[in-house]
Write a protein that holds these residues in place. Structure first.
Motif, PDB file in Angstrom:
ATOM      1  N   SER A  19       0.817  -1.213   0.000  1.00 33.54           N
ATOM      2  CA  SER A  19       0.000   0.000   0.000  1.00 33.54           C
ATOM      3  C   SER A  19       0.849   1.260   0.000  1.00 33.54           C
ATOM      4  CB  SER A  19      -0.925   0.009   1.216  1.00 33.54           C
ATOM      5  OG  SER A  19      -0.188   0.217   2.419  1.00 33.54           O
ATOM      6  N   GLY A  20       2.067   1.150   0.517  1.00 31.08           N
ATOM      7  CA  GLY A  20       2.954   2.306   0.578  1.00 31.08           C
ATOM      8  C   GLY A  20       2.639   3.254   1.715  1.00 31.08           C
ATOM      9  N   ARG A  21       1.628   2.961   2.481  1.00 26.08           N
ATOM     10  CA  ARG A  21       1.222   3.839   3.569  1.00 26.08           C
ATOM     11  C   ARG A  21       1.529   3.259   4.942  1.00 26.08           C
ATOM     12  NH1 ARG A  21      -4.832   5.799   1.533  1.00 26.08           N
ATOM     13  NH2 ARG A  21      -4.143   6.710  -0.465  1.00 26.08           N
ATOM     14  N   ILE A  22       1.980   2.023   4.978  1.00 23.62           N
ATOM     15  CA  ILE A  22       2.217   1.326   6.243  1.00 23.62           C
ATOM     16  C   ILE A  22       3.665   0.858   6.278  1.00 23.62           C
ATOM     17  CG2 ILE A  22       1.590  -0.691   7.629  1.00 23.62           C
ATOM     18  CD1 ILE A  22      -1.224  -0.471   6.560  1.00 23.62           C
ATOM     19  N   SER A  23       4.339   1.113   7.380  1.00 29.04           N
ATOM     20  CA  SER A  23       5.734   0.707   7.532  1.00 29.04           C
ATOM     21  C   SER A  23       5.840  -0.809   7.670  1.00 29.04           C
ATOM     22  CB  SER A  23       6.343   1.380   8.762  1.00 29.04           C
ATOM     23  OG  SER A  23       5.745   0.869   9.949  1.00 29.04           O
ATOM     24  N   THR A  24       7.053  -1.322   7.448  1.00 31.58           N
ATOM     25  CA  THR A  24       7.280  -2.753   7.597  1.00 31.58           C
ATOM     26  C   THR A  24       7.004  -3.198   9.027  1.00 31.58           C
ATOM     27  OG1 THR A  24       8.960  -2.687   5.851  1.00 31.58           O
ATOM     28  CG2 THR A  24       8.979  -4.597   7.304  1.00 31.58           C
ATOM     29  N   THR A  25       7.355  -2.366   9.999  1.00 29.13           N
ATOM     30  CA  THR A  25       7.122  -2.719  11.401  1.00 29.13           C
ATOM     31  C   THR A  25       5.632  -2.871  11.688  1.00 29.13           C
ATOM     32  OG1 THR A  25       9.103  -1.496  12.042  1.00 29.13           O
ATOM     33  CG2 THR A  25       7.538  -2.036  13.785  1.00 29.13           C
ATOM     34  N   LEU A  26       4.836  -1.925  11.238  1.00 24.96           N
ATOM     35  CA  LEU A  26       3.393  -2.004  11.455  1.00 24.96           C
ATOM     36  C   LEU A  26       2.798  -3.167  10.672  1.00 24.96           C
ATOM     37  CD1 LEU A  26       0.852  -0.910  12.725  1.00 24.96           C
ATOM     38  CD2 LEU A  26       0.689   0.786  10.880  1.00 24.96           C
ATOM     39  N   ALA A  27       3.313  -3.405   9.476  1.00 15.36           N
ATOM     40  CA  ALA A  27       2.835  -4.549   8.693  1.00 15.36           C
ATOM     41  C   ALA A  27       3.112  -5.859   9.427  1.00 15.36           C
ATOM     42  CB  ALA A  27       3.506  -4.556   7.321  1.00 15.36           C
ATOM     43  N   ALA A  28       4.293  -5.963  10.037  1.00 13.54           N
ATOM     44  CA  ALA A  28       4.629  -7.159  10.812  1.00 13.54           C
ATOM     45  C   ALA A  28       3.687  -7.318  12.004  1.00 13.54           C
ATOM     46  CB  ALA A  28       6.073  -7.084  11.284  1.00 13.54           C
ATOM     47  N   PHE A  29       3.367  -6.202  12.655  1.00 13.76           N
ATOM     48  CA  PHE A  29       2.441  -6.246  13.786  1.00 13.76           C
ATOM     49  C   PHE A  29       1.059  -6.721  13.342  1.00 13.76           C
ATOM     50  CE2 PHE A  29      -0.827  -4.108  16.382  1.00 13.76           C
ATOM     51  CZ  PHE A  29      -0.534  -4.687  17.618  1.00 13.76           C
ATOM     52  N   LEU A  30       0.581  -6.198  12.205  1.00 11.19           N
ATOM     53  CA  LEU A  30      -0.715  -6.631  11.688  1.00 11.19           C
ATOM     54  C   LEU A  30      -0.686  -8.120  11.328  1.00 11.19           C
ATOM     55  CD1 LEU A  30      -1.594  -3.596   9.366  1.00 11.19           C
ATOM     56  CD2 LEU A  30      -2.572  -4.143  11.611  1.00 11.19           C
ATOM     57  N   GLY A  31       0.426  -8.565  10.754  1.00  7.61           N
ATOM     58  CA  GLY A  31       0.552  -9.978  10.424  1.00  7.61           C
ATOM     59  C   GLY A  31       0.471 -10.858  11.652  1.00  7.61           C
ATOM     60  N   LEU A  32       1.120 -10.429  12.737  1.00  5.14           N
ATOM     61  CA  LEU A  32       1.071 -11.193  13.983  1.00  5.14           C
ATOM     62  C   LEU A  32      -0.344 -11.201  14.562  1.00  5.14           C
ATOM     63  CD1 LEU A  32       2.391 -12.687  16.360  1.00  5.14           C
ATOM     64  CD2 LEU A  32       3.008 -10.452  17.324  1.00  5.14           C
ATOM     65  N   VAL A  33      -0.998 -10.036  14.553  1.00  8.02           N
ATOM     66  CA  VAL A  33      -2.364  -9.940  15.073  1.00  8.02           C
ATOM     67  C   VAL A  33      -3.300 -10.873  14.302  1.00  8.02           C
ATOM     68  CG1 VAL A  33      -4.348  -8.394  15.293  1.00  8.02           C
ATOM     69  CG2 VAL A  33      -2.084  -7.616  15.983  1.00  8.02           C
ATOM     70  N   ALA A 344      21.057   7.540  19.292  1.00 10.04           N
ATOM     71  CA  ALA A 344      20.986   7.619  17.833  1.00 10.04           C
ATOM     72  C   ALA A 344      20.933   6.224  17.209  1.00 10.04           C
ATOM     73  CB  ALA A 344      22.185   8.397  17.293  1.00 10.04           C
ATOM     74  N   ALA A 345      21.719   5.289  17.753  1.00  6.07           N
ATOM     75  CA  ALA A 345      21.705   3.922  17.243  1.00  6.07           C
ATOM     76  C   ALA A 345      20.330   3.287  17.440  1.00  6.07           C
ATOM     77  CB  ALA A 345      22.780   3.090  17.936  1.00  6.07           C
ATOM     78  N   TRP A 346      19.726   3.517  18.608  1.00 15.26           N
ATOM     79  CA  TRP A 346      18.393   2.975  18.872  1.00 15.26           C
ATOM     80  C   TRP A 346      17.362   3.589  17.926  1.00 15.26           C
ATOM     81  CZ3 TRP A 346      15.335  -0.632  20.290  1.00 15.26           C
ATOM     82  CH2 TRP A 346      13.997  -0.370  20.573  1.00 15.26           C
ATOM     83  N   ASN A 347      17.414   4.898  17.737  1.00 13.52           N
ATOM     84  CA  ASN A 347      16.445   5.558  16.865  1.00 13.52           C
ATOM     85  C   ASN A 347      16.557   5.063  15.428  1.00 13.52           C
ATOM     86  OD1 ASN A 347      15.361   7.109  18.943  1.00 13.52           O
ATOM     87  ND2 ASN A 347      16.765   8.823  18.587  1.00 13.52           N
ATOM     88  N   THR A 348      17.789   4.825  14.991  1.00 12.48           N
ATOM     89  CA  THR A 348      17.991   4.331  13.627  1.00 12.48           C
ATOM     90  C   THR A 348      17.581   2.867  13.492  1.00 12.48           C
ATOM     91  OG1 THR A 348      19.847   5.859  13.318  1.00 12.48           O
ATOM     92  CG2 THR A 348      19.676   4.006  11.779  1.00 12.48           C
ATOM     93  N   GLY A 349      17.955   2.059  14.454  1.00 12.25           N
ATOM     94  CA  GLY A 349      17.720   0.618  14.357  1.00 12.25           C
ATOM     95  C   GLY A 349      16.389   0.139  14.883  1.00 12.25           C
ATOM     96  N   LYS A 350      15.651   0.992  15.590  1.00  8.68           N
ATOM     97  CA  LYS A 350      14.403   0.566  16.235  1.00  8.68           C
ATOM     98  C   LYS A 350      13.415  -0.083  15.274  1.00  8.68           C
ATOM     99  CE  LYS A 350      11.771   3.903  17.527  1.00  8.68           C
ATOM    100  NZ  LYS A 350      11.215   5.057  18.275  1.00  8.68           N
ATOM    101  N   PRO A 351      13.128   0.504  14.092  1.00  6.33           N
ATOM    102  CA  PRO A 351      12.156  -0.143  13.201  1.00  6.33           C
ATOM    103  C   PRO A 351      12.563  -1.569  12.818  1.00  6.33           C
ATOM    104  CG  PRO A 351      12.565   2.105  12.497  1.00  6.33           C
ATOM    105  CD  PRO A 351      13.593   1.796  13.545  1.00  6.33           C
ATOM    106  N   ALA A 352      13.835  -1.759  12.491  1.00  7.66           N
ATOM    107  CA  ALA A 352      14.295  -3.091  12.093  1.00  7.66           C
ATOM    108  C   ALA A 352      14.246  -4.064  13.262  1.00  7.66           C
ATOM    109  CB  ALA A 352      15.711  -3.008  11.534  1.00  7.66           C
ATOM    110  N   VAL A 353      14.627  -3.609  14.449  1.00 10.54           N
ATOM    111  CA  VAL A 353      14.614  -4.473  15.631  1.00 10.54           C
ATOM    112  C   VAL A 353      13.195  -4.925  15.955  1.00 10.54           C
ATOM    113  CG1 VAL A 353      14.984  -4.509  18.125  1.00 10.54           C
ATOM    114  CG2 VAL A 353      16.727  -3.551  16.624  1.00 10.54           C
ATOM    115  N   LEU A 354      12.261  -3.991  15.955  1.00 12.02           N
ATOM    116  CA  LEU A 354      10.878  -4.339  16.251  1.00 12.02           C
ATOM    117  C   LEU A 354      10.314  -5.295  15.199  1.00 12.02           C
ATOM    118  CD1 LEU A 354       9.474  -0.879  17.429  1.00 12.02           C
ATOM    119  CD2 LEU A 354      10.164  -2.828  18.831  1.00 12.02           C
ATOM    120  N   ALA A 355      10.677  -5.066  13.921  1.00 16.34           N
ATOM    121  CA  ALA A 355      10.204  -5.953  12.859  1.00 16.34           C
ATOM    122  C   ALA A 355      10.740  -7.364  13.042  1.00 16.34           C
ATOM    123  CB  ALA A 355      10.621  -5.403  11.492  1.00 16.34           C
ATOM    124  N   VAL A 356      12.003  -7.491  13.473  1.00 10.14           N
ATOM    125  CA  VAL A 356      12.585  -8.811  13.716  1.00 10.14           C
ATOM    126  C   VAL A 356      11.797  -9.546  14.802  1.00 10.14           C
ATOM    127  CG1 VAL A 356      14.578  -9.994  14.701  1.00 10.14           C
ATOM    128  CG2 VAL A 356      14.905  -8.308  12.897  1.00 10.14           C
TER     129      VAL A 356
END
Length: 489
Positions: A19-33, A344-356
């Motif tokens: 859709s281009g409107r939802i981040s990978t992290t949120l998409a992963a959350f929806l998939g889990l739900v 700064a490392a957390w802010n940059t890596g947070k989306p990928a970490v949460l998606a994992v």
């Protein structure tokens, strides 16, 4: 009908990302739900509250073992390369003075795309390889559309990106040693170079950096040597340190041989890369010395699940990256910046970490409910061994959509392995192809293209670049299918 329901979590992720409107992290959350009620209500196996808690705990543990690679790599890179933090201005620890001759410029282009780029991506991940490549060749007056393609070349060894965190995660899904997963991944990665290298040659020619056939052969030899050493190092060192340990010396050899710097420049460059030299050497020694490896990997190790990776705090590369960052900051007398760089490392890596974490939980839920096995059984019953050709193509498509191999591995690894077992095929080869399919194709994702456009000031030229890449994307899919067919022979 059940199969459609079982695929619904994966389809939810795909639709959300597309859709281009939802981040990978949120998409992963929806998939889990979505996966939880699908598993509870339609799964072929018993799946109640107890099984759900175990599955979520297992997924959380997998994420916990992977997150330090991501965050530790970012933290160390930002400390070791002053100004590497997002939003800051900094330079890579290499000489960037423009060479004068056309041949020297062509060799600098190759150096940036296939040595510096993959090294920087392995040390950190998150597109830092693209930043490293562009930083070296921006001054060569390359048009943005060509510079974007060269930036993507830094992703050619992406299974070793981010200290091999994706390969470590794939090994956890496949229930096999990470060294073995990385070693078997070297062959399909090397075969994909048959597409990446011609893409480099064509783009270099269009950008005005022509080369003789002899020079092209020379470049192919460099890549062959690098991949061969990488495969061997992965088998003995593991995917965390293998690329750094092999490409670090290769970079030094190439730099000294091509640039022939004087003593002053050599000493200055050596001082800049000293943190990398010390960290890589220490990691390699800790994995090559049997006694040190045994001691570090067993002392205080936490193993809550016998079939999942353990957490050895003294041996985990993530711990070494954090410690290396702290020691480097103290050496540079920048201790006051540690907290800032950590944030700064957390802010940059947070989306990928949460998606994992989320994708790992989703994979464990589907596996615990017997859905992954049931999908594999159904595909094999319908398509027999032909199902093994389809899955890498689906993984590649998901890799492009989600900008990562983690999503397709979490969704399809269990099913692919079950298919391989039923077909009586070599499981390491099947798992490696599944892993490389999603990981390698993620290099063509819109997210990577957006990063490349931002770094090269090429916004608005994405469609032009995709049009140029489309034949090569098609060839990659065709090659993946042929590799799957070869495994079945």
């Amino acid at each position: 009908m059940n199969y459609l329901l079982w695929l619904f979590p994966a389809l939810t992720v795909a639709a959300a990302v597309a859709s281009g409107r939802i981040s990978t992290t949120l998409a992963a959350f929806l998939g889990l739900v979505v996966a939880i009620p699908v598993a509870a209500l339609t799964g072929p196996g018993l799946f109640g509250g107890e099984q759900l808690m175990v599955a979520l705990t297992r997924g959380f543990w997998i994420g916990l073992t992977i997150a330090p690679y991501i965050l530790g790599g970012l933290f160390f890179w930002q400390i070791a390369v002053p100004g590497a933090r997002p939003g800051a201005q900094g330079t890579l620890p290499v000489e960037t003075k423009a060479p004068s001759s056309a041949l020297a410029q062509r060799r600098l282009l190759f150096f940036a795309c296939f040595l510096i780029g993959p090294f920087a991506e392995s040390a950190t991940g998150f597109g830092v390889g693209m930043l490293g490549t562009i930083a070296l060749i921006r001054h060569l007056n390359i048009s943005p559309r060509h510079l974007m393609v060269f930036a993507l070349m830094s992703q050619t060894l992406i299974p070793w990106g981010g200290m091999g965190s994706g390969t470590m995660l794939a090994a956890a899904y496949a229930r096999m040693p990470a060294n073995e997963m990385g070693f078997y991944s070297a062959l399909p990665t090397g075969l994909l170079m048959l597409i990446w290298l011609p893409l480099f040659w064509r783009t270099a020619k269009l950008a005005g950096f022509k080369a003789s056939r002899r020079e092209s052969v020379r470049e192919a030899i460099w890549i062959s040597v690098g991949l061969s050493l990488l495969a061997i190092a992965t088998l003995y060192l593991g995917p965390e340190a293998a690329l750094l340990a092999t490409y670090g010396p290769l970079i030094v050899i190439y730099y000294l041989f091509e640039r022939r710097p004087d003593l002053k420049h050599t000493l200055a460059t050596s001082r800049k890369i000293l943190p990398f030299i010390l960290l890589i050497s220490s990691l390699a020694l800790s994995r090559l010395a049997p006694e040190a490896q045994h001691t570090l990997s067993t002392v205080a190790a936490v193993t809550p699940f016998s079939d999942l990776p353990a957490w050895p705090p003294l041996y985990h590369a993530g711990s070494w990256l954090v410690a290396g960052g702290v020691l480097t900051a103290l050496w540079q007398r920048r201790a006051a910046s540690l907290a800032r760089e950590g944030v700064a490392a957390w802010n940059t890596g947070k989306p990928a970490v949460l998606a994992v974490f989320l994708f790992a939980m989703m994979a464990e839920v589907l596996s615990a409910a017997g859905i992954s096995q049931a999908i594999a059984n159904g595909m094999f019953a319908k398509l027999e061994q032909g199902a093994l050709v389809l899955t890498p193509l689906l993984s590649g498509a998901f890799g492009i959509l989600t900008n990562s191999g983690n999503a397709p591995n979490s969704l399809f690894m269990s099913s692919q392995l079950a298919l391989g077992i039923q077909a009586g095929l070599g499981i390491p080869a099947v798992a490696a192809l599944q892993h490389v399919s999603g990981t390698a194709m993620s290099s063509f994702s819109p997210v990577r293209m957006s990063i490349a456009a931002t770094l090269t000031h090429g916004h608005g030229q994405e469609r032009t670049v995709y049009a140029a890449l489309l034949p090569y994307i098609g060839m990659c899919f065709a090659l993946l299918a042929m590799m799957a067919c070869a495994i079945m022979l």
